[in-house]
Design a protein around this motif. Structure first.
Motif, PDB file in Angstrom:
ATOM      1  N   ALA A 135     -14.172 -35.891  14.691  1.00 45.61           N
ATOM      2  CA  ALA A 135     -13.977 -35.094  15.904  1.00 45.61           C
ATOM      3  C   ALA A 135     -14.336 -33.627  15.666  1.00 45.61           C
ATOM      4  O   ALA A 135     -14.818 -32.939  16.581  1.00 45.61           O
ATOM      5  CB  ALA A 135     -12.529 -35.211  16.369  1.00 45.61           C
ATOM      6  N   LYS A 136     -14.127 -33.164  14.443  1.00 46.09           N
ATOM      7  CA  LYS A 136     -14.470 -31.780  14.089  1.00 46.09           C
ATOM      8  C   LYS A 136     -15.959 -31.598  13.839  1.00 46.09           C
ATOM      9  O   LYS A 136     -16.451 -30.466  13.751  1.00 46.09           O
ATOM     10  CB  LYS A 136     -13.734 -31.365  12.805  1.00 46.09           C
ATOM     11  CG  LYS A 136     -12.271 -31.040  12.978  1.00 46.09           C
ATOM     12  CD  LYS A 136     -11.720 -30.496  11.654  1.00 46.09           C
ATOM     13  CE  LYS A 136     -12.454 -29.234  11.271  1.00 46.09           C
ATOM     14  NZ  LYS A 136     -12.049 -28.701   9.955  1.00 46.09           N
ATOM     15  N   GLY A 137     -16.659 -32.725  13.667  1.00 44.04           N
ATOM     16  CA  GLY A 137     -18.074 -32.638  13.340  1.00 44.04           C
ATOM     17  C   GLY A 137     -18.324 -32.612  11.842  1.00 44.04           C
ATOM     18  O   GLY A 137     -19.460 -32.402  11.400  1.00 44.04           O
ATOM     19  N   ASP A 138     -17.274 -32.834  11.071  1.00 39.75           N
ATOM     20  CA  ASP A 138     -17.408 -32.871   9.617  1.00 39.75           C
ATOM     21  C   ASP A 138     -17.793 -34.296   9.199  1.00 39.75           C
ATOM     22  O   ASP A 138     -16.961 -35.070   8.716  1.00 39.75           O
ATOM     23  CB  ASP A 138     -16.086 -32.449   8.962  1.00 39.75           C
ATOM     24  CG  ASP A 138     -16.155 -32.447   7.437  1.00 39.75           C
ATOM     25  OD1 ASP A 138     -17.264 -32.605   6.882  1.00 39.75           O
ATOM     26  OD2 ASP A 138     -15.087 -32.318   6.797  1.00 39.75           O
ATOM     27  N   LEU A 139     -19.048 -34.640   9.395  1.00 36.30           N
ATOM     28  CA  LEU A 139     -19.506 -36.006   9.138  1.00 36.30           C
ATOM     29  C   LEU A 139     -19.448 -36.351   7.646  1.00 36.30           C
ATOM     30  O   LEU A 139     -19.081 -37.474   7.274  1.00 36.30           O
ATOM     31  CB  LEU A 139     -20.934 -36.189   9.662  1.00 36.30           C
ATOM     32  CG  LEU A 139     -21.157 -35.813  11.136  1.00 36.30           C
ATOM     33  CD1 LEU A 139     -22.580 -36.159  11.565  1.00 36.30           C
ATOM     34  CD2 LEU A 139     -20.143 -36.506  12.029  1.00 36.30           C
ATOM     35  N   LYS A 140     -19.788 -35.405   6.808  1.00 36.38           N
ATOM     36  CA  LYS A 140     -19.744 -35.630   5.364  1.00 36.38           C
ATOM     37  C   LYS A 140     -18.311 -35.895   4.905  1.00 36.38           C
ATOM     38  O   LYS A 140     -18.047 -36.806   4.110  1.00 36.38           O
ATOM     39  CB  LYS A 140     -20.311 -34.414   4.630  1.00 36.38           C
ATOM     40  CG  LYS A 140     -20.405 -34.596   3.120  1.00 36.38           C
ATOM     41  CD  LYS A 140     -21.048 -33.380   2.473  1.00 36.38           C
ATOM     42  CE  LYS A 140     -21.134 -33.546   0.957  1.00 36.38           C
ATOM     43  NZ  LYS A 140     -21.752 -32.349   0.315  1.00 36.38           N
ATOM     44  N   GLY A 141     -17.385 -35.099   5.420  1.00 36.77           N
ATOM     45  CA  GLY A 141     -15.978 -35.285   5.064  1.00 36.77           C
ATOM     46  C   GLY A 141     -15.442 -36.620   5.548  1.00 36.77           C
ATOM     47  O   GLY A 141     -14.686 -37.303   4.841  1.00 36.77           O
ATOM     48  N   ALA A 142     -15.852 -37.023   6.754  1.00 37.32           N
ATOM     49  CA  ALA A 142     -15.404 -38.302   7.306  1.00 37.32           C
ATOM     50  C   ALA A 142     -15.905 -39.462   6.456  1.00 37.32           C
ATOM     51  O   ALA A 142     -15.177 -40.421   6.177  1.00 37.32           O
ATOM     52  CB  ALA A 142     -15.895 -38.449   8.743  1.00 37.32           C
ATOM     53  N   LYS A 143     -17.168 -39.377   6.026  1.00 42.08           N
ATOM     54  CA  LYS A 143     -17.729 -40.420   5.162  1.00 42.08           C
ATOM     55  C   LYS A 143     -16.970 -40.492   3.838  1.00 42.08           C
ATOM     56  O   LYS A 143     -16.696 -41.586   3.312  1.00 42.08           O
ATOM     57  CB  LYS A 143     -19.203 -40.158   4.892  1.00 42.08           C
ATOM     58  CG  LYS A 143     -20.135 -40.525   6.023  1.00 42.08           C
ATOM     59  CD  LYS A 143     -21.581 -40.295   5.577  1.00 42.08           C
ATOM     60  CE  LYS A 143     -22.561 -40.732   6.634  1.00 42.08           C
ATOM     61  NZ  LYS A 143     -23.973 -40.501   6.202  1.00 42.08           N
ATOM     62  N   ALA A 144     -16.663 -39.331   3.293  1.00 42.35           N
ATOM     63  CA  ALA A 144     -15.948 -39.284   2.013  1.00 42.35           C
ATOM     64  C   ALA A 144     -14.565 -39.923   2.143  1.00 42.35           C
ATOM     65  O   ALA A 144     -14.106 -40.630   1.242  1.00 42.35           O
ATOM     66  CB  ALA A 144     -15.828 -37.838   1.530  1.00 42.35           C
ATOM     67  N   SER A 145     -13.914 -39.670   3.269  1.00 42.78           N
ATOM     68  CA  SER A 145     -12.588 -40.260   3.491  1.00 42.78           C
ATOM     69  C   SER A 145     -12.694 -41.784   3.608  1.00 42.78           C
ATOM     70  O   SER A 145     -11.916 -42.523   3.002  1.00 42.78           O
ATOM     71  CB  SER A 145     -11.949 -39.686   4.762  1.00 42.78           C
ATOM     72  OG  SER A 145     -11.630 -38.316   4.595  1.00 42.78           O
ATOM     73  N   LEU A 146     -13.681 -42.250   4.364  1.00 44.33           N
ATOM     74  CA  LEU A 146     -13.840 -43.695   4.555  1.00 44.33           C
ATOM     75  C   LEU A 146     -14.181 -44.408   3.247  1.00 44.33           C
ATOM     76  O   LEU A 146     -13.820 -45.572   3.053  1.00 44.33           O
ATOM     77  CB  LEU A 146     -14.922 -43.976   5.598  1.00 44.33           C
ATOM     78  CG  LEU A 146     -14.556 -43.590   7.031  1.00 44.33           C
ATOM     79  CD1 LEU A 146     -15.762 -43.770   7.950  1.00 44.33           C
ATOM     80  CD2 LEU A 146     -13.392 -44.432   7.529  1.00 44.33           C
ATOM     81  N   ALA A 147     -14.838 -43.700   2.349  1.00 42.73           N
ATOM     82  CA  ALA A 147     -15.186 -44.302   1.053  1.00 42.73           C
ATOM     83  C   ALA A 147     -13.938 -44.600   0.231  1.00 42.73           C
ATOM     84  O   ALA A 147     -13.972 -45.420  -0.696  1.00 42.73           O
ATOM     85  CB  ALA A 147     -16.117 -43.369   0.287  1.00 42.73           C
TER      86      ALA A 147
END
Length: 203
Positions: A135-147
């Motif tokens: 939602a913040k637009g932090d796509l890299k961070g979101a991917k890292a969390s999902l990993a």
């Protein structure tokens, strides 16, 4: 067993026995009683502490639900939080997200994860964190969390979020693959079907 022929012999034998073993028996009895009452006291103290934590949590949660997040912060910093730290941090994360305070929500989720005592709870909080990062637009961070989400129980949700991230990145092929993988775990999901159809309509 030795047989005593007279009462005098029996009395003398009892006196001798107590003289030799009496102190040890008394001491053992006292230690046993102390252990029993000590355990009961400890149990009562723990119960009282749990009741105190429960009451404090309920009072703080009522204020948080009314919009006063500072009450939740105070609860987390207090000594009575105990087992309710995770629940309060998660509730504050939702309240902050509802207000659009996404950075604050992420901070609360970090606290919830830190105090979570099961992998299931950690997985739930990690997924929530990825949604907020998206939602913040932090796509890299979101991917890292999902990993970090390894539990198969969350595989479908993780794949759906990966599809959402791919859409944001403009990678429709990756989004379609992720959504189809998510559908394998959420067969018949109307929301996922709409997302796939939306991709197809865009060519």
């Amino acid at each position: 067993m030795e047989i005593y022929s007279t009462e005098e012999q029996q009395v003398e034998a009892i006196k001798s026995f107590w003289k030799e073993h009496g102190n040890g028996i008394i001491l053992g009895t006292l230690i046993g009683l102390a252990a029993i009452y000590g355990w009961r006291w400890y149990g009562q103290q723990q119960l009282a502490k749990q009741e105190q934590s429960s009451a404090a949590y309920a009072a703080a949660l009522k204020k948080v639900d009314a919009g006063d997040l500072s009450a939740g912060d105070a609860f987390l910093k207090g000594d009575s939080a105990g087992q309710y730290q995770t629940l309060m941090a998660a509730r504050l994360a939702k309240a902050a997200a509802d207000k659009g305070e996404l950075d604050k929500a992420l901070g609360y989720l970090d606290q919830a994860q830190a105090h979570a005592d099961t992998e299931t709870l950690k997985g739930i909080f990690t997924l929530r964190k990825a949604r907020i990062q998206l939602a913040k637009g932090d796509l890299k961070g979101a991917k890292a969390s999902l990993a970090l989400v390894k539990d198969d129980a969350f595989k479908a949700e993780s794949q759906e979020l990966l599809g959402d991230i791919a859409v944001k990145e403009g990678d429709k092929a990756a989004a379609r693959t992720a959504y189809q993988a998510a559908l394998a775990g959420q067969a018949g999901s109307p929301a996922l079907q709409l997302k796939l159809e939306s991709l197809d309509s865009k060519g």
